[in-house]
Enzyme design. Structure first.
Site, PDB file in Angstrom:
ATOM      1  N   ILE A  16       0.830  -1.203   0.000  1.00 24.37           N
ATOM      2  CA  ILE A  16       0.000   0.000   0.000  1.00 24.37           C
ATOM      3  C   ILE A  16       0.866   1.255   0.000  1.00 24.37           C
ATOM      4  CG2 ILE A  16      -1.725   1.307   1.300  1.00 24.37           C
ATOM      5  CD1 ILE A  16      -2.733  -1.314   2.456  1.00 24.37           C
ATOM      6  N   GLY A  19       7.202   4.010   4.056  1.00 29.90           N
ATOM      7  CA  GLY A  19       7.675   5.156   4.804  1.00 29.90           C
ATOM      8  C   GLY A  19       9.110   4.976   5.238  1.00 29.90           C
ATOM      9  N   GLY A  20       9.578   5.924   6.046  1.00 30.99           N
ATOM     10  CA  GLY A  20      10.971   5.880   6.471  1.00 30.99           C
ATOM     11  C   GLY A  20      11.273   4.759   7.436  1.00 30.99           C
ATOM     12  N   MET A  21      10.257   4.301   8.191  1.00 33.70           N
ATOM     13  CA  MET A  21      10.503   3.292   9.213  1.00 33.70           C
ATOM     14  C   MET A  21       9.890   1.938   8.864  1.00 33.70           C
ATOM     15  SD  MET A  21      10.005   3.727  13.329  1.00 33.70           S
ATOM     16  CE  MET A  21       8.241   3.679  13.364  1.00 33.70           C
ATOM     17  N   ALA A  22       8.852   1.935   7.999  1.00 36.25           N
ATOM     18  CA  ALA A  22       8.152   0.681   7.742  1.00 36.25           C
ATOM     19  C   ALA A  22       7.437   0.752   6.394  1.00 36.25           C
ATOM     20  CB  ALA A  22       7.137   0.386   8.849  1.00 36.25           C
ATOM     21  N   LYS A  39       1.718  -3.434   8.935  1.00 40.18           N
ATOM     22  CA  LYS A  39       2.856  -2.522   8.865  1.00 40.18           C
ATOM     23  C   LYS A  39       4.102  -3.291   9.301  1.00 40.18           C
ATOM     24  CE  LYS A  39       4.036   2.195  10.336  1.00 40.18           C
ATOM     25  NZ  LYS A  39       3.544   3.350  11.128  1.00 40.18           N
ATOM     26  N   ASP A 133       3.397  13.812  15.611  1.00 37.24           N
ATOM     27  CA  ASP A 133       3.699  13.744  14.174  1.00 37.24           C
ATOM     28  C   ASP A 133       2.420  13.943  13.346  1.00 37.24           C
ATOM     29  OD1 ASP A 133       5.293  13.512  11.934  1.00 37.24           O
ATOM     30  OD2 ASP A 133       5.186  11.327  11.866  1.00 37.24           O
TER      31      ASP A 133
END
Length: 637
Positions: A16, A19-22, A39, A133
């Site tokens: 989908i 991102g930067g972490m997952a 995720k 965030d």
């Protein structure tokens, strides 16, 4: 990851977002048969305890919130080296997608979105959680109209408002001044981010811009957010004041939490709809909130609803106070600029080292569903070495011979020259079908799941030989019957045909009683009723109920055959005045069997002579007898 079964439960279907972490994937929860979003933390971050703790914190933070405007978290765990988080799947777009498509939203749209965001955020603040965030990318707009906040990866307890080394982890465009300057966040920091989002929705752009992040951070720390109406004259004054209140540089001049701002938002919306004057319309356009009164402990005083109404946006009319604040801003600005420049330089150096310098890593390409040859070529082009022998794995989704994925997985960052193993599909594994017929529906469903198949549809039909709620037979995906011990593909659906029991026996019942019994069983009764004579069934009672349906299922239509009772026929009048032959023909014509008791030869029966006339008939003239019964004629010379 695509095609992989995570933790024996979640079948990954497609990607989908990343991102930067997952990376977020669409998956199927095979246990509960529902679509979920899973995720998965990037593999190169899994060994970093700080990132892992933040990942787990997201699950714990969101799981504490049960609110319709917060994305639900279902599960969190570790499958081998993969840390994952399972959330509800919301098909739709983000607020960022909406802003990219429309740029400027209407006042009504802004109110709807802000009401949902503040409602969800108020629930977080009530539970002691600061999001840290908030940005349009984390506001989800579902296709069915629901609006939810997601991504609590940076969330922390509201009481933990001390400075940390990770203060700038949020998106720079939405960071509050205190996060930029001191690394401190509380509920009012979230309110600042909400105010920036409201400004962006109304003005069509962010209030602060710059080529470098430190330039934007400097503006957050030193400049005041303008009014949206300066970019979009259609914005009403009341919303200008709400933006100014939420984005005040001094946290004490902002709403203390999301609930306070939500109340003011609803009041403003009501006032705009009714046309009544508000506190905002009664003052000049440039306004700030007065500092919240403080007690000796330094804690922020909680205002009552009446206090909030009196202390909405008001004019700061003291020139001396404004001058003093401006001087204080200038004195802080120099060392803040120096700090931001140093941080930017350090970040730039780190980025060069890991981006294009000696520490650069290679991201493993996503080669799922490719041929082995194409996958090898793509991995080699990425400066990775492909193992000679691929790993073979059964997979119910990926076609035999195609690549399921890689080990390490796609998105993992490796040093150039490291070895990657291709994982190739052997197709679905063939498994034995368990005994399903004669089991209850619940037991059969458990047996299907335990045997690593999935439950398909469940159909029901009437069966006189199989008790109600017991499985009659099991069917494969092609509709063919699956016998016990037959082989069938892993994870493929098995459908069940379940008995509804026998059709109610309505023979001998009245029409009303028969109709009621069949209707209660889920069947229909045709309005037209057929009748016939029946010696054994009383008049008005049902002889039988019939249907053309095969198999008989709920809703099948039955026709009723009803008895008219015994078929009685009267002995015709005047047969005793007829000749033997004529009397015999008359009785046969109305349905009787005739016996003749006479000494007159048959040849004379039809002669119209006194000797050939009937002496008597049994039963006698005018009497009734069952159609088909025997009538005796007597005639003697």
């Amino acid at each position: 990851m695509i095609g992989r079964l995570v933790d024996g439960r979640y079948q990954v279907r497609s990607r989908i977002a990343r991102g930067g972490m997952a990376t977020v994937y669409l998956a199927t929860d095979l246990r509960l048969e529902r679509r979920v979003a899973i995720k998965v933390m990037h593999g190169h971050l899994a060994d970093d305890s700080q990132y892992k703790a933040r990942f787990i914190q997201e699950a714990r933070s969101a799981a504490r919130l049960a609110h319709p405007n917060v994305v639900n978290v279902y599960d969190q765990g570790q499958d081998a080296d993969t840390a994952y988080l399972v959330m509800e799947y919301l098909p739709g777009i983000t607020l960022r997608d909406l802003l990219q498509e429309h740029r400027v939203l209407t006042t009504e749209q802004a109110f709807d979105i802000m009401e949902a965001v503040l409602s969800g955020l108020a629930a977080a603040h009530k539970n002691g959680i600061v999001h840290r965030d908030l940005k349009p990318e984390n506001v989800l707009l579902a296709d069915d109209g629901r609006i939810k906040i997601g991504d609590f990866g940076l969330a922390r307890a509201a009481s933990k408002n001390t400075a940390t080394g990770n203060a700038l982890l949020g998106t720079i465009a939405y960071l509050s001044p205190e996060l930029v300057t001191r690394g401190i966040a509380d509920t009012r920091s979230d309110i600042y981010a909400v105010g920036i989002m409201l400004y962006e929705m109304l003005a069509g752009e962010q209030p602060f811009k710059g080529e470098q992040p430190f330039q934007i951070a400097h503006q957050h720390a030193n400049d005041t957010v303008g009014t949206p109406s300066s970019k979009n004259p259609a914005v009403p004054t009341e919303l200008d004041e709400l933006v100014l209140w939420a984005t005040a540089r001094d946290p004490d001049q902002r709403p203390r939490d999301a609930k306070t701002m939500l109340e003011q938002l609803l009041d403003t919306q009501t006032a705009l709809q009714s046309g009544a004057p508000t506190a905002a319309t009664a003052v000049q356009r440039t306004m700030v909130m007065p500092p919240a009164p403080r007690v000796d402990t330094g804690a922020t005083q909680v205002l009552t609803p009446q206090r909030r109404q009196r202390t909405g946006p008001v004019v700061a009319d003291s020139t001396a106070e404004l001058t003093r604040r401006a001087g204080r801003r200038r004195s802080k600005g120099f060392w803040l600029l120096a700090l931001v420049v140093l941080l930017a330089a350090a970040a730039g150096g780190t980025g060069w080292w890991f981006g294009s310098g000696p520490g650069a890593l290679v991201a493993v390409p996503d080669v799922a569903n490719s041929s082995v040859e194409d996958a090898r070529a793509e991995l080699t082009a990425a400066d990775l070495v492909v193992a000679a022998d691929p790993a073979l794995r059964f997979d119910p989704v990926v076609e035999t011979g195609l690549v399921i994925g890689t080990e390490p997985g796609s998105g993992e960052r490796l040093a150039p020259g490291e070895t990657v193993t291709l994982v190739v599909s052997q197709g679905p594994e063939q498994l034995p079908v368990p005994l399903l017929a004669t089991l209850s529906q619940d037991a059969a469903t458990t047996a299907i799941t335990d045997a690593r198949f999935t439950l398909g549809g469940v159909s029901r039909q009437f069966d006189a030989e199989v008790p109600r709620d017991v499985v009659i037979r099991a069917l494969g995906q092609d509709g063919a019957e699956l016998a016990e011990g037959a082989t069938y593909s892993d994870r493929r659906p098995i459908s069940l045909v379940v008995s509804l029991g026998a059709v109610p026996d309505v023979a001998g019942a009245t029409v009303d009683a028969a109709t009621a019994a069949l209707t209660e069983a889920g069947l229909q009764v045709a309005p037209e009723v057929s009748t016939t004579f029946d010696d054994n069934v009383p008049e008005g009672s049902v002889i039988q109920a019939t249907t053309d349906a095969d198999p008989i299922v709920e809703g099948s239509v039955f026709r009723l055959l009803v008895s008219d009772g015994v078929d009685l026929v009267a002995i015709p009048e005047g047969v005793e005045d007829l000749t033997i032959g004529a009397a015999r023909e008359a009785l046969i014509a109305v349905g009787f069997v005739v016996e003749v008791d006479t000494d007159i030869p048959v040849a004379f029966w039809n002669l119209d002579l006194p000797a050939t006339r009937v002496d008597s008939v049994t039963p006698g003239e005018g009497e009734s007898a069952k159609r088909g019964s025997t009538v005796t004629i007597e005639a003697f010379s």
